[in-house]
Design a protein around this motif. Structure first.
Motif, PDB file in Angstrom:
ATOM      1  N   ILE A  68       0.838  -1.199   0.000  1.00 23.15           N
ATOM      2  CA  ILE A  68       0.000   0.000   0.000  1.00 23.15           C
ATOM      3  C   ILE A  68       0.876   1.253   0.000  1.00 23.15           C
ATOM      4  CG2 ILE A  68      -1.732   1.279   1.310  1.00 23.15           C
ATOM      5  CD1 ILE A  68      -2.793  -1.384   2.322  1.00 23.15           C
ATOM      6  N   GLN A  69       2.014   1.186   0.692  1.00 21.55           N
ATOM      7  CA  GLN A  69       2.913   2.340   0.764  1.00 21.55           C
ATOM      8  C   GLN A  69       3.522   2.659  -0.602  1.00 21.55           C
ATOM      9  OE1 GLN A  69       5.747   1.294   3.794  1.00 21.55           O
ATOM     10  NE2 GLN A  69       4.182   1.076   5.385  1.00 21.55           N
ATOM     11  N   HIS A  70       3.505   1.697  -1.508  1.00 19.12           N
ATOM     12  CA  HIS A  70       4.044   1.911  -2.853  1.00 19.12           C
ATOM     13  C   HIS A  70       2.945   2.280  -3.850  1.00 19.12           C
ATOM     14  CE1 HIS A  70       8.160   0.701  -2.001  1.00 19.12           C
ATOM     15  NE2 HIS A  70       7.705  -0.333  -1.344  1.00 19.12           N
ATOM     16  N   GLY A  71       1.761   2.635  -3.345  1.00 17.89           N
ATOM     17  CA  GLY A  71       0.684   3.057  -4.241  1.00 17.89           C
ATOM     18  C   GLY A  71      -0.001   1.909  -4.945  1.00 17.89           C
ATOM     19  N   ILE A  72       0.045   0.720  -4.346  1.00 21.98           N
ATOM     20  CA  ILE A  72      -0.585  -0.466  -4.931  1.00 21.98           C
ATOM     21  C   ILE A  72      -1.955  -0.676  -4.289  1.00 21.98           C
ATOM     22  CG2 ILE A  72      -0.372  -2.962  -5.286  1.00 21.98           C
ATOM     23  CD1 ILE A  72       2.689  -2.553  -4.960  1.00 21.98           C
ATOM     24  N   ASN A  73      -2.948  -0.945  -5.091  1.00 22.69           N
ATOM     25  CA  ASN A  73      -4.291  -1.221  -4.598  1.00 22.69           C
ATOM     26  C   ASN A  73      -4.369  -2.689  -4.193  1.00 22.69           C
ATOM     27  OD1 ASN A  73      -7.062  -1.222  -4.059  1.00 22.69           O
ATOM     28  ND2 ASN A  73      -7.592  -1.548  -6.212  1.00 22.69           N
ATOM     29  N   VAL A  74      -4.345  -2.966  -2.899  1.00 13.52           N
ATOM     30  CA  VAL A  74      -4.304  -4.344  -2.398  1.00 13.52           C
ATOM     31  C   VAL A  74      -5.703  -4.809  -2.023  1.00 13.52           C
ATOM     32  CG1 VAL A  74      -3.368  -5.893  -0.647  1.00 13.52           C
ATOM     33  CG2 VAL A  74      -1.971  -4.007  -1.513  1.00 13.52           C
ATOM     34  N   ARG A  75      -6.082  -5.971  -2.547  1.00  8.98           N
ATOM     35  CA  ARG A  75      -7.366  -6.587  -2.207  1.00  8.98           C
ATOM     36  C   ARG A  75      -7.117  -7.996  -1.674  1.00  8.98           C
ATOM     37  NH1 ARG A  75     -11.080  -6.423  -7.366  1.00  8.98           N
ATOM     38  NH2 ARG A  75     -12.505  -7.404  -5.868  1.00  8.98           N
TER      39      ARG A  75
ATOM     40  N   THR B 194      -8.739 -18.612  -3.866  1.00  4.28           N
ATOM     41  CA  THR B 194      -8.029 -19.769  -4.406  1.00  4.28           C
ATOM     42  C   THR B 194      -7.248 -19.338  -5.643  1.00  4.28           C
ATOM     43  OG1 THR B 194      -9.866 -20.407  -5.853  1.00  4.28           O
ATOM     44  CG2 THR B 194      -9.856 -21.321  -3.600  1.00  4.28           C
ATOM     45  N   ILE B 195      -6.311 -20.179  -6.076  1.00  7.77           N
ATOM     46  CA  ILE B 195      -5.557 -19.872  -7.291  1.00  7.77           C
ATOM     47  C   ILE B 195      -6.510 -19.788  -8.489  1.00  7.77           C
ATOM     48  CG2 ILE B 195      -3.819 -20.757  -8.897  1.00  7.77           C
ATOM     49  CD1 ILE B 195      -2.314 -21.891  -6.519  1.00  7.77           C
ATOM     50  N   GLU B 196      -7.469 -20.712  -8.542  1.00  6.50           N
ATOM     51  CA  GLU B 196      -8.431 -20.715  -9.651  1.00  6.50           C
ATOM     52  C   GLU B 196      -9.205 -19.396  -9.703  1.00  6.50           C
ATOM     53  OE1 GLU B 196     -11.273 -23.835  -9.407  1.00  6.50           O
ATOM     54  OE2 GLU B 196     -12.009 -23.547 -11.449  1.00  6.50           O
ATOM     55  N   LYS B 197      -9.658 -18.927  -8.537  1.00  2.74           N
ATOM     56  CA  LYS B 197     -10.410 -17.671  -8.472  1.00  2.74           C
ATOM     57  C   LYS B 197      -9.508 -16.488  -8.838  1.00  2.74           C
ATOM     58  CE  LYS B 197     -13.297 -14.927  -5.326  1.00  2.74           C
ATOM     59  NZ  LYS B 197     -13.892 -14.880  -3.951  1.00  2.74           N
ATOM     60  N   ALA B 198      -8.254 -16.536  -8.384  1.00  3.43           N
ATOM     61  CA  ALA B 198      -7.311 -15.457  -8.677  1.00  3.43           C
ATOM     62  C   ALA B 198      -7.048 -15.360 -10.182  1.00  3.43           C
ATOM     63  CB  ALA B 198      -6.009 -15.682  -7.924  1.00  3.43           C
ATOM     64  N   ILE B 199      -6.846 -16.498 -10.831  1.00  2.00           N
ATOM     65  CA  ILE B 199      -6.592 -16.507 -12.275  1.00  2.00           C
ATOM     66  C   ILE B 199      -7.810 -15.977 -13.035  1.00  2.00           C
ATOM     67  CG2 ILE B 199      -6.293 -18.047 -14.256  1.00  2.00           C
ATOM     68  CD1 ILE B 199      -4.352 -19.659 -12.580  1.00  2.00           C
TER      69      ILE B 199
ATOM     70  N   ILE C  60      -7.641 -12.293 -12.770  1.00  2.00           N
ATOM     71  CA  ILE C  60      -6.562 -11.758 -13.602  1.00  2.00           C
ATOM     72  C   ILE C  60      -6.988 -11.754 -15.070  1.00  2.00           C
ATOM     73  CG2 ILE C  60      -4.230 -12.195 -14.469  1.00  2.00           C
ATOM     74  CD1 ILE C  60      -4.135 -11.091 -11.686  1.00  2.00           C
ATOM     75  N   GLU C  61      -7.525 -12.867 -15.542  1.00  2.00           N
ATOM     76  CA  GLU C  61      -7.896 -12.974 -16.960  1.00  2.00           C
ATOM     77  C   GLU C  61      -9.047 -12.048 -17.330  1.00  2.00           C
ATOM     78  OE1 GLU C  61      -6.488 -17.385 -18.384  1.00  2.00           O
ATOM     79  OE2 GLU C  61      -8.565 -17.172 -17.727  1.00  2.00           O
ATOM     80  N   SER C  62      -9.934 -11.758 -16.370  1.00  2.00           N
ATOM     81  CA  SER C  62     -11.075 -10.876 -16.646  1.00  2.00           C
ATOM     82  C   SER C  62     -10.760  -9.413 -16.343  1.00  2.00           C
ATOM     83  CB  SER C  62     -12.289 -11.321 -15.830  1.00  2.00           C
ATOM     84  OG  SER C  62     -12.010 -11.223 -14.428  1.00  2.00           O
ATOM     85  N   SER C  63      -9.483  -9.129 -16.024  1.00  2.00           N
ATOM     86  CA  SER C  63      -9.008  -7.767 -15.729  1.00  2.00           C
ATOM     87  C   SER C  63      -9.652  -7.152 -14.491  1.00  2.00           C
ATOM     88  CB  SER C  63      -9.228  -6.845 -16.949  1.00  2.00           C
ATOM     89  OG  SER C  63      -8.491  -7.306 -18.072  1.00  2.00           O
ATOM     90  N   LYS C  64     -10.163  -7.986 -13.596  1.00  2.00           N
ATOM     91  CA  LYS C  64     -10.657  -7.479 -12.310  1.00  2.00           C
ATOM     92  C   LYS C  64      -9.501  -7.255 -11.340  1.00  2.00           C
ATOM     93  CE  LYS C  64     -15.163  -9.736 -12.746  1.00  2.00           C
ATOM     94  NZ  LYS C  64     -16.084 -10.775 -12.199  1.00  2.00           N
TER      95      LYS C  64
END
Length: 284
Positions: A142-149, A155-160, A163-167
């Motif tokens: 966050i200190q580097h200006g990154i939007n952390v969620r 899960t890895i499946e949900k994360a991918i 990523i692929e849907s640009s969310k």
């Protein structure tokens, strides 16, 4: 006669109690994290194999409790569960959990869509949306200006999918876990790993309940009050004769014997990075 029977009964009860193995309770979320552990109620995986053997070495049995992560952590805080096998230190968690190496290596890497600039530091992620599991290792992001969620039960499946849907732009996780998943992923060419984003190899850590009945603590003679408290600088240490200390020693012995490396090779198909006493432990 009655007194003799009472003595015999007491002795029999004592022998029965002594014959009962101690039980170590490991908590984990309900979703899978292959190949560490399958989705509940199936507990098969590397964690089960490694910690069942370590428990057996000290005359204990391992029992695994699967609940949503927040509920597991709440149970750890009150001592209903002994340990969580993959937990990263933070100052807040340090109040309720004691941290030790869990016997496995950790190397955090970033995953993005293909074609992006190589991420060799957190600074390069400025302005991007970073997703990670709750308690992920990068509070400084966050200190580097990154939007952390930190989506729940990520899960890895949900994360991918995100990523692929640009969310989201970046997902940070273990190299071993991501490699394992991507080896079986049909759209692997659409994704890109960034192995140099987030530091080198460290000890993956387990969080041990400070309230567990299987723990005893003594003052840590190596504690430095002039440094921040972290996984390696805690005011207390496990008493050597406590059950969780003996369990931790058994986990480390399995590493030295090569038992853990064989498991790692079996589950990941790659050689396990070398871990020794000088390898640092994870912390936020």
């Amino acid at each position: 006669m009655l007194r003799s029977l009472m003595i015999v009964s007491i002795v029999a009860l004592a022998q029965t109690a002594a014959a009962q193995p101690c039980t170590l309770l490991m908590g984990y979320r309900t979703t899978d994290r292959l190949p560490y552990i399958a989705a509940a109620p199936d507990n098969t995986g590397l964690y089960l194999d490694l910690y069942t053997e370590a428990s057996r070495r000290i005359g204990c049995q391992l029992k695994i409790i699967r609940e949503p992560k927040n509920r597991v952590l709440d149970s750890l805080k009150i001592g209903r569960i002994d340990f969580y096998p993959g937990l990263i230190f933070s100052p807040e968690r340090g109040k309720d959990f004691y941290f030790l190496p869990n016997g496995l290596p950790s190397q955090q890497v970033a995953l993005t869509r293909s074609g992006l600039q190589a991420l060799n530091s957190l600074q390069i992620m400025r302005g991007k949306t970073l997703i990670m599991a709750m308690g992920g290792a990068y509070k400084e992001a966050i200190q580097h200006g990154i939007n952390v969620r930190t989506p729940p039960e990520l899960t890895i499946e949900k994360a991918i999918e995100m990523i692929e849907s640009s969310k989201a732009d970046v997902y940070v996780d273990e190299l071993s876990s991501l490699t394992y998943y991507l080896n079986h992923y049909p759209n692997r060419n659409k994704l890109m790993l960034h192995p140099n984003c987030c530091g080198g190899v460290q000890h993956f850590t387990m969080g041990i309940s400070r309230q567990s009945s299987n723990t005893k603590y003594i003052p840590n003679p190596k504690f430095n009050p002039y440094h921040d408290v972290n996984a390696e600088n805690d005011p207390l240490k496990l008493a050597p004769n406590s059950t969780m200390s003996r369990f931790s020693q058994a986990v480390w012995q399995l590493n030295k014997e090569g038992f853990t490396a064989k498991l790692y090779k079996k589950y990941y198909g790659i050689d396990m990075p070398t871990l020794d006493e000088h390898t640092p432990m994870q912390s936020e």
